[in-house]
Design an enzyme around this catalytic site. Structure first.
Site, PDB file in Angstrom:
ATOM      1  N   ARG A 139       0.834  -1.201   0.000  1.00  0.00           N
ATOM      2  CA  ARG A 139       0.000   0.000   0.000  1.00  0.00           C
ATOM      3  C   ARG A 139       0.864   1.245   0.000  1.00  0.00           C
ATOM      4  O   ARG A 139       1.921   1.267   0.628  1.00  0.00           O
ATOM      5  CB  ARG A 139      -0.850  -0.003   1.284  1.00  0.00           C
ATOM      6  N   SER A 160      -8.654   0.360  -0.328  1.00  0.00           N
ATOM      7  CA  SER A 160      -9.553   0.069   0.801  1.00  0.00           C
ATOM      8  C   SER A 160     -10.227   1.346   1.297  1.00  0.00           C
ATOM      9  O   SER A 160     -10.865   2.044   0.539  1.00  0.00           O
ATOM     10  CB  SER A 160      -8.778  -0.633   1.909  1.00  0.00           C
ATOM     11  N   HIS A 161     -10.022   1.684   2.589  1.00  0.00           N
ATOM     12  CA  HIS A 161     -10.674   2.885   3.141  1.00  0.00           C
ATOM     13  C   HIS A 161      -9.669   4.032   3.294  1.00  0.00           C
ATOM     14  O   HIS A 161      -9.971   5.017   3.943  1.00  0.00           O
ATOM     15  CB  HIS A 161     -11.309   2.551   4.496  1.00  0.00           C
ATOM     16  N   LYS A 194      -4.045  -6.383  -2.630  1.00  0.00           N
ATOM     17  CA  LYS A 194      -4.332  -7.492  -1.711  1.00  0.00           C
ATOM     18  C   LYS A 194      -4.253  -8.772  -2.531  1.00  0.00           C
ATOM     19  O   LYS A 194      -4.774  -8.826  -3.648  1.00  0.00           O
ATOM     20  CB  LYS A 194      -5.734  -7.350  -1.107  1.00  0.00           C
ATOM     21  N   ASP A 200     -17.070  -0.301   3.664  1.00  0.00           N
ATOM     22  CA  ASP A 200     -15.856   0.480   3.441  1.00  0.00           C
ATOM     23  C   ASP A 200     -15.583   0.557   1.937  1.00  0.00           C
ATOM     24  O   ASP A 200     -16.362   0.049   1.122  1.00  0.00           O
ATOM     25  CB  ASP A 200     -14.672  -0.107   4.223  1.00  0.00           C
ATOM     26  N   ASP A 207     -13.715  -0.845  -0.223  1.00  0.00           N
ATOM     27  CA  ASP A 207     -13.597  -2.005  -1.112  1.00  0.00           C
ATOM     28  C   ASP A 207     -14.505  -3.161  -0.698  1.00  0.00           C
ATOM     29  O   ASP A 207     -14.347  -4.284  -1.181  1.00  0.00           O
ATOM     30  CB  ASP A 207     -12.134  -2.459  -1.224  1.00  0.00           C
ATOM     31  N   ASP A 220     -14.991  -5.024   2.009  1.00  0.00           N
ATOM     32  CA  ASP A 220     -14.677  -6.187   2.848  1.00  0.00           C
ATOM     33  C   ASP A 220     -14.923  -5.919   4.332  1.00  0.00           C
ATOM     34  O   ASP A 220     -14.701  -6.779   5.174  1.00  0.00           O
ATOM     35  CB  ASP A 220     -13.252  -6.723   2.596  1.00  0.00           C
ATOM     36  N   ARG A 221     -15.408  -4.694   4.658  1.00  0.00           N
ATOM     37  CA  ARG A 221     -15.760  -4.403   6.062  1.00  0.00           C
ATOM     38  C   ARG A 221     -17.173  -3.810   6.126  1.00  0.00           C
ATOM     39  O   ARG A 221     -17.545  -2.966   5.310  1.00  0.00           O
ATOM     40  CB  ARG A 221     -14.759  -3.437   6.685  1.00  0.00           C
ATOM     41  N   HIS A 278     -14.449  -6.624   9.645  1.00  0.00           N
ATOM     42  CA  HIS A 278     -14.171  -7.782   8.780  1.00  0.00           C
ATOM     43  C   HIS A 278     -14.936  -8.964   9.371  1.00  0.00           C
ATOM     44  O   HIS A 278     -14.733  -9.315  10.536  1.00  0.00           O
ATOM     45  CB  HIS A 278     -12.671  -8.141   8.809  1.00  0.00           C
TER      46      HIS A 278
END
Length: 462
Positions: A16, A104-105, A114, A239, A241, A243-244, A326
């Site tokens: 990242r 992501s966030h 990822k 979030d 992407d 995944d949360r 998650h």
């Protein structure tokens, strides 16, 4: 050819960085070459690639694919979507790995990667190995370039999300925060019974409405307003992407990650009596107590989605979750963190309980706790400081769990101090039955920090 990554970009769970500063197309190409090398040496030949809605994502995707195919690995492009859609593609298509390009966030100027390698999380040592292979130029040279094919998996993925739906009809608000989950949520809610009100489903890399991180209360204001104005049963948020997950009940109260897990655990433990349910060290004691009460085996494990996924495989746990939202289902699913699937299962769990989400939230034990407190500590000091705290506590005969940092149980409740794997910060959290107890726990944290020459001071951002 060799390539050096910016030292800050190779993280514990992903790669990242800031576009144009610490991460760019040359890095993406090198990731492709190194991943292709590792995969070829392990006997793999094909990788699925997806990306989120950030402006830089298509460029990084092209450079990554150039690296993969130069290394002789073939690519299946699944296009724009949430991270769990890429995980799903990796689980069901004939591929040997998957790479998702996502920030992501993180703020709009960040991006990252990822990865999944032969159906297992790719993290820690694996990511360091990408750096080593690149620095040495130790890349497989292929006579033949890999092929590139496009596969639009979105409809198939959404179909899998609703397969076996048992949730009944509710009136629900959905907020995707202009993140990559928007189009999938539009398709998903069109297939669900009930009434669905959607916010910010158009993918916009500038996040014009609010930041897509549902664990921060301020980012749930729009969803709260929607639930209140329309008198909805509850609301869910995602979030950047997908995944949360975040959620609020019909009164606008946040249902935190561990509280969602306690609701989701009940039907799973009915289906799989006595199963292990995993949660991270930041999770409320109320969750572990609830899992035990339902006849399950609560297991406290280290924070980090890759670490949790690995532990699930090792223990055969059907369900796991983190405070950060998650949620991982191996029961009737593939074991990865998928906030869209968690939302579908949440609707089912609420229905199975015979109560409203508002009632379920009201029935939960009242605890007083702090949010996650994060404060800057020099990278070289962060792990050492936690070790010093652990040594002192054990010398004093305290009740300490060392799973991930120091989690200390006292008659008042518990407190946690751990070093972040991804940033130069220490993370603290405390939970008690009342405010006076919480104050005593906070005093213990401050006392331990002071003994290691650290002040809780300014909160660090994510």
């Amino acid at each position: 050819m060799t390539h050096q990554f910016h030292p800050s970009s190779l993280r514990e769970y992903d790669i990242r960085g800031i576009i144009g500063e610490t991460l760019g197309e040359k890095d993406a190409y090198a990731i492709g070459r190194s991943f292709a090398t590792l995969l070829t040496r392990a006997g793999g030949t094909r990788v699925a690639v997806g990306y989120d809605g950030r402006e830089s994502s298509p460029r990084l995707s092209d450079a990554l694919i150039d690296g993969l195919t130069t290394g002789g690995v073939s690519v299946v492009r699944v296009g724009l979507g949430p991270t769990p859609m890429l995980y799903y593609a990796e689980a069901v298509l004939e591929v040997d790995g998957g790479i998702m390009i996502t920030g992501s966030h993180n703020p709009a100027n960040y991006n990252g990667f990822k990865m999944v390698f032969q159906h297992r999380p790719f993290f820690g040592e694996d990511i360091q190995e990408v750096g080593r292979l690149s620095a040495a130029g130790d890349w497989v040279e292929s006579d033949e370039r890999g092929s590139v094919a496009d596969f639009d998996i979105l409809d198939q993925y959404v179909g899998r999300l609703v397969a076996g739906y048992s949730g009944g009809e509710y009136r629900i608000g959905w907020d995707t925060g202009n993140g990559a989950a928007g189009p999938a949520i539009e398709k998903l809610t069109a297939q669900l019974p009930g009434e669905h009100h959607l916010l910010f489903t158009d993918v916009d890399s500038a996040f014009p409405n609010h930041h897509p991180d549902p664990t921060e209360e301020k980012n749930l204001e729009d969803l709260r307003r929607l639930v209140a104005e329309k008198g909805l049963d509850f609301g869910v948020a995602f979030d950047g992407d997908g995944d949360r997950i975040g959620a609020i009940d019909g009164q606008g109260r946040i249902v935190w990650g561990d509280q969602l897990l306690s609701i989701l655990a009940e039907p799973v433990l009915k289906a799989v009596p006595g199963a292990t349910i995993i949660a991270d060290v930041k999770t409320s004691q109320a969750l572990y107590d609830r899992v035990a009460e339902l006849g399950g085996e609560p297991l406290m494990w280290k924070t980090g989605h890759s670490l949790i996924k690995s532990k699930m495989k090792e223990t055969g746990a059907p369900l796991a979750g983190e405070m950060s939202g998650h949620i991982f289902f191996a029961h009737d699913y593939y074991g990865f963190d998928d906030a869209l699937y968690a939302a579908v299962r949440l609707i089912g769990a609420v229905k199975a309980s015979g109560k409203s989400l508002t009632q379920l939230k009201s029935d939960m034990p009242q605890m007083v706790n702090t949010p996650e407190m994060r404060f800057q500590v020099d990278e070289t000091r962060k792990f050492a400081a936690v070790d010093e705290v652990l040594d002192r506590l054990e010398a004093d005969g305290a009740d300490v769990n060392r799973t991930d940092g120091a989690r200390v149980n006292t008659p008042d409740g518990w407190w946690l101090l751990r070093a972040s794997n991804t940033q130069d910060v220490l993370v603290a959290r405390a939970e008690a039955k009342d405010q006076a107890g919480l104050d005593r726990l906070m005093a213990q944290i401050d006392d331990q920090l002071a003994k290691s020459g650290i002040e809780r001071g300014e909160q660090a951002g994510h």
